[in-house]
Write a protein that holds these residues in place. Structure first.
Motif, mmCIF file in Angstrom:
data_model
loop_
_atom_site.group_PDB
_atom_site.id
_atom_site.type_symbol
_atom_site.label_atom_id
_atom_site.label_comp_id
_atom_site.label_asym_id
_atom_site.label_seq_id
_atom_site.Cartn_x
_atom_site.Cartn_y
_atom_site.Cartn_z
ATOM 1 N N HIS A 1 8.807 7.523 -6.696
ATOM 2 C CA HIS A 1 7.460 7.031 -7.000
ATOM 3 C C HIS A 1 7.024 6.040 -5.929
ATOM 4 O O HIS A 1 7.772 5.140 -5.545
ATOM 5 N N ARG B 1 2.383 5.082 -11.811
ATOM 6 C CA ARG B 1 1.011 4.704 -11.526
ATOM 7 C C ARG B 1 0.449 5.420 -10.309
ATOM 8 O O ARG B 1 -0.758 5.370 -10.062
ATOM 9 N N GLY C 1 0.322 8.519 -10.098
ATOM 10 C CA GLY C 1 -0.211 9.777 -10.595
ATOM 11 C C GLY C 1 0.741 10.949 -10.468
ATOM 12 O O GLY C 1 0.360 12.085 -10.783
ATOM 13 N N HIS D 1 1.356 15.858 -8.193
ATOM 14 C CA HIS D 1 0.267 15.129 -8.828
ATOM 15 C C HIS D 1 -0.594 16.089 -9.640
ATOM 16 O O HIS D 1 -0.719 17.270 -9.313
ATOM 17 N N PRO E 1 -3.324 8.522 -13.443
ATOM 18 C CA PRO E 1 -1.900 8.535 -13.802
ATOM 19 C C PRO E 1 -1.650 8.998 -15.234
ATOM 20 O O PRO E 1 -2.485 8.825 -16.129
ATOM 21 N N HIS F 1 -3.519 11.777 -19.676
ATOM 22 C CA HIS F 1 -3.837 10.931 -18.541
ATOM 23 C C HIS F 1 -4.725 9.769 -18.978
ATOM 24 O O HIS F 1 -5.382 9.817 -20.020
#
Length: 893
Positions: free
Chosen positions: A321, A343, A345, A363, A385, A406
């Motif tokens: 990440h 965060r 996404g 993503h 995200p 989301h």
């Protein structure tokens, strides 16, 4: 007293390691190991550095943690140098501290290996050259920071004892470090120097500047050979190909890489968005068409240049990440994969076994077809995200097995773990439009069969979908399920019941198929989140007043109430057997609650709050993610491999801070303290009799007594078809006698065949057991005969009991003594199963003879009453235990 108990830290968990971190903003270093004939690269991750082999990009070592974050890395063929603060350390074997160098007054920001010396530069532009072996200072050079602030350093090839320094003001100076003299000063190019890199040609150095220029300069003649202009900001790193192609690569602060043809003196190609953040470092492997890059986006990539046009393609990578993860859950029941949403996404799957099994699911995109054309690096097409998701592996090879909601989005997306991509469906109610009055999805659940998905919305609606087709299968309630936002939705393991938790302080139980409301439970405070353990049917609900309530979904009743935390509860997880509930809160603590006792059994404090946590389905690890931290931390469950003493903790328990895995303070050699892990363990020795009201079983194996009643069947089945034959020659080993306890036979053996005529003197001799029974009838102490019979095997026990009768050499008094011994065993409640087995065999053999003797009939009558009384007491205890278990499960506390 509470503070004293809190000094032990966590009882159940100990830090194991971190996963999901591969790189930070510091440039990597590459070195060649002559013995292994392989290239290794090292990247800094906080207080430690990781070492990978370039051939497979597999992690081979993790260094010991330093007291502070690493500020700079360098490497020699055998050592890795890492600095923190004003201290520089040398590591051997990629792990252990080999040397320590102290002498700077400011933070070190540049390190260069130089033969048998190591050069370090601090932010005050003080340069110190150290002897690697002796740790002594060889030379110190101090620059005036206002006129020449050192920003880059390198050793030009073939320049003996020469070091080239670059400054923020733009000038360069060449020094002879042996004589401590300034050799030459280069005026510069009116821009600060960021990078100095040796070119494949002698005397030529590539100089990267803050204005985006790259200058190839000849040091010998002080002549500029060529200049390139990059429009992406300052140059962050430079490297040259050495496999016969005149190519130079340059990194930029926005993640692009420019490839320049040195013969044509032009830009050959661009590698746009090689990283989502600045290129921290890039290195061409010597003699190979491989380019290694790393960045602050927690990514480590290896590119290969084997196609036309000189464009590099991604060969191997390790990606985590780039922004802190916010939600994690284990995938499947083997505990080897952890799904994570962050965060940034992106969705990732991290392996707890090896990094090669980790992968990125990518993503979420608004338009999957368009994103395929322009590439997922187009941020305008990315979804916000993921805030929550649920997964199931039952049908993941047939269709999507992950559902995710989301941030601030009405629809939920499906994901496919097998294909490592976002699925084809975006699930939303057909009657609502995206963004309608700010309505968005807040909770998701997937059934254990992997066919259906339940989605809760902020408007109070709860809808059911088929995940294979994406079709809407109805909703719960007439208009909506709750009058407030849905805070949690769960489905039991058999798809019989759906439970919804809403901010209107209601918990509703619905029939899954018919969607009929069955029961409603009021709670005093709005809930924060909920979690169901499907095997036990226990539903945990965290409330806004930081307390926790446990409901049984079968009875729809409250069964436990825990006081909770001193801050908002972020996440909860169950142990695999459903015995423990683990909760994490903003008060930086993790607490473990025991369901059977209703007590807090473990609590430990961390440096930063836990955002999400999950317990492995196999129970071996606990995984946590923290605020503003890219790593997933694994905690080992100590109860699986060691004896753990669990005690209820008081309400005012004050835990001590537990260091995160891989972030422990460095331990000096002269202050090593050995801590006994079993210091607070209670030594427990089982008494011979547990309690006067209970019965105690023996510790003998079942083979000694369980088959006593079936010995005649066993002997008939095991009877040999032919008599045993005497071997012609004695065996080479020492013969042993048959029996439970091995004993060696006598050395002198009579070779003459054994006579088949039985001596009557043997029958007339009484056994030791029979003699002991006769003595016990007088002194009323049956310890010796009981000890003797417990040492015998099944055949020996049958022989002794059969010989108690007068025709076997015994007497009525001996039989009476045997019955008294059984009665004593029942009175003391010891060896309960042995007493039952011995008595059953005795009655089976001698029942007719007992009925003809008045003394034995009277003794059997007394024994029968004693036995019946014991069984009635046992039945009462069984009934009480069943009542208590039923009450603990269904009664309202």
């Amino acid at each position: 007293m509470a503070a004293e108990k809190g000094a032990r830290g966590s009882v159940l968990f100990t830090g194991y390691r971190s996963v999901g971190v591969y790189s930070n903003h510091l440039p990597h270093v590459v070195r060649y190991h002559k013995k292994h004939k392989e290239y290794y690269l090292s990247t800094a991750v906080g207080k430690s550095f990781l070492t990978y082999n370039v051939s497979k990009l597999g992690q081979v070592a993790v260094s010991n943690a330093l007291p502070e974050d690493i500020t700079c890395l360098a490497a020699s063929p055998t050592l890795v140098f890492a600095s923190y603060g004003t201290v520089l350390k040398a590591f051997s074997r990629n792990k252990e501290v080999y040397r320590t160098y102290k002498g700077h007054d400011a933070e070190i920001h540049l390190v260069l290996h130089f033969g048998g010396h190591i050069i370090s530069v601090d932010t005050n532009s003080t340069v110190i050259i150290w002897d690697i072996r002796s740790e002594e200072e060889y030379l110190q050079i101090t620059f005036d920071k206002s006129n020449f602030a050192v920003s880059a350093i390198m050793h030009p090839s073939t320049y003996l004892n020469k070091i080239l320094f670059g400054s923020e003001q733009g000038a360069l100076q060449l020094w002879n470090v042996k004589s401590n003299k300034l050799v030459f000063t280069f005026s510069g190019w009116q821009a600060g120097v960021t990078v100095l890199q040796q070119a494949p040609a002698l005397d030529v150095v590539a100089i990267g500047l803050t204005n985006g220029k790259i200058v190839l300069h000849n040091l010998k003649f002080d002549e500029t050979l060529m200049t390139f202009q990059q429009d992406w900001g300052p140059i962050t790193s430079i490297s040259f190909r050495t496999d016969g192609h005149p190519i130079m690569a340059a990194g930029s602060p926005i993640g692009h890489i420019g490839l320049w043809d040195l013969e044509e003196k032009k830009l050959m190609s661009q590698m746009r968005k090689a990283h989502s953040t600045a290129i921290a470092g890039l290195t061409f492997v010597h003699g190979e068409p491989l380019l290694i890059t790393n960045g602050a986006d927690n990514a480590l990539r290896v590119w290969i240049f084997d196609g036309p046009g000189g464009q590099g393609r991604l060969l191997r990578f390790r990606v985590g990440h780039s922004a802190p993860p916010t939600f994690i859950r284990h995938l499947g029941q083997d505990g080897k994969q952890i799904l994570s949403a962050g965060r940034d996404g992106a969705m990732h799957s991290f392996s707890t076994v090896h990094d090669r099994y980790s992968k990125s699911l990518g993503h979420g995109s608004k338009n999957k077809a368009k994103a395929k054309k322009v590439g997922l690096r187009c941020t305008s097409l990315r979804l916000p995200p993921v805030v929550s998701f649920a997964s199931e592996t039952a049908r993941q090879h047939d269709w999507d097995g992950i559902i995710a909601c989301h941030r601030s989005r009405l629809f939920c997306t499906t994901w496919n773990f097998v294909r490592s991509t976002m699925g084809q469906h975006k699930l939303k109610p057909p009657t609502l439009k995206s963004g309608t009055q700010g309505i968005h999805a807040t909770a998701v659940e997937i059934t254990s069969c992997g066919n259906y998905v339940v989605i809760g919305l902020s408007s109070g609606n709860v809808d059911l979908y088929n995940i294979q087709s994406g079709a809407h299968r109805g909703c719960y309630g007439k208009d909506r399920a709750h009058d407030g936002a849905i805070r949690g939705v769960v489905v039991d393991g058999l798809n019989q019941m759906t439970v919804t938790v809403g901010s209107d302080k209601l918990i509703k139980f619905w029939k899954f198929k018919s969607k009929q409301l069955m029961h409603t439970v009021d709670i005093p405070v709005s809930p924060t989140c909920s979690l169901l353990h499907r095997e036990s049917g226990m539903l945990a609900v965290a409330l806004d007043d930081f307390t926790i309530r446990i409901f049984d979904i079968e009875t729809c009743k409250l069964v436990r109430r825990f006081p909770g935390h001193n801050g908002k509860i972020n996440d909860m997880t169950y142990s695999p057997d459903g015995r423990w509930l683990l909760t994490a809160s903003m008060d930086c603590t993790i607490k473990v609650w025991d369901f059977p006792s209703g007590c807090l059994i473990d609590c430990f404090l961390l440096d930063s709050p836990v955002v999400s946590l999950t317990m492995s389905p196999t129970g071996d690890y606990l995984a946590t993610v923290h605020v503003d931290d890219l790593a997933l931390y694994l905690w080992s469950n100590k109860s699986l491999y060691s004896l753990v003493s669990l005690r209820p903790l008081p309400s005012d328990y004050e835990p001590l801070v537990v260091m995160l895995p891989g972030a422990s303070e460095e331990i000096e050699e002269d202050v090593v303290e050995v801590v006994d892990a079993s210091e607070d363990m209670m030594e427990y020795e089982s008494p011979e009799q547990l309690a006067e009201q209970l019965v105690t079983l023996s510790v003998l194996p079942e083979s000694r007594w369980k088959n006593l009643l079936n010995l005649d069947v066993i002997k008939k089945r095991n009877k040999p078809k032919e008599p045993p034959k005497i071997p012609k020659s004695a065996p080479f080993f020492i013969p042993t006698l048959p029996g439970l306890i091995p004993r060696f036979g006598s050395e002198a053996q009579d070779e003459s065949p054994q006579s088949k005529i039985v001596s009557f003197g043997v029958l007339e001799q009484k056994s030791a057991f029979c003699v002991q029974l006769e003595e016990s009838l007088n002194n009323n102490n049956y310890d010796d005969p009981l000890k003797t019979v417990k040492a015998l095997g099944p055949s020996g026990i049958e022989t002794e009991i059969r010989n108690l009768a007068p025709e076997g050499g015994g007497s009525v008094e001996v039989m009476q003594s045997f019955l008294k011994m059984i009665g004593r065993m029942l009175e003391t409640k010891l060896d309960f199963e042995l007493a039952q087995a011995y008595l059953a065999l005795f009655l089976k053999i001698h029942l007719r003879f007992i009925s003809s003797e008045a003394t034995l009939v009277e003794e059997v009558s007394v024994l029968s009453a004693n036995l019946e009384e014991t069984w009635l007491h046992m039945q009462t205890l069984f009934n009480q235990s069943l009542c208590v278990l039923t009450y603990m499960k269904s009664a309202l506390l």
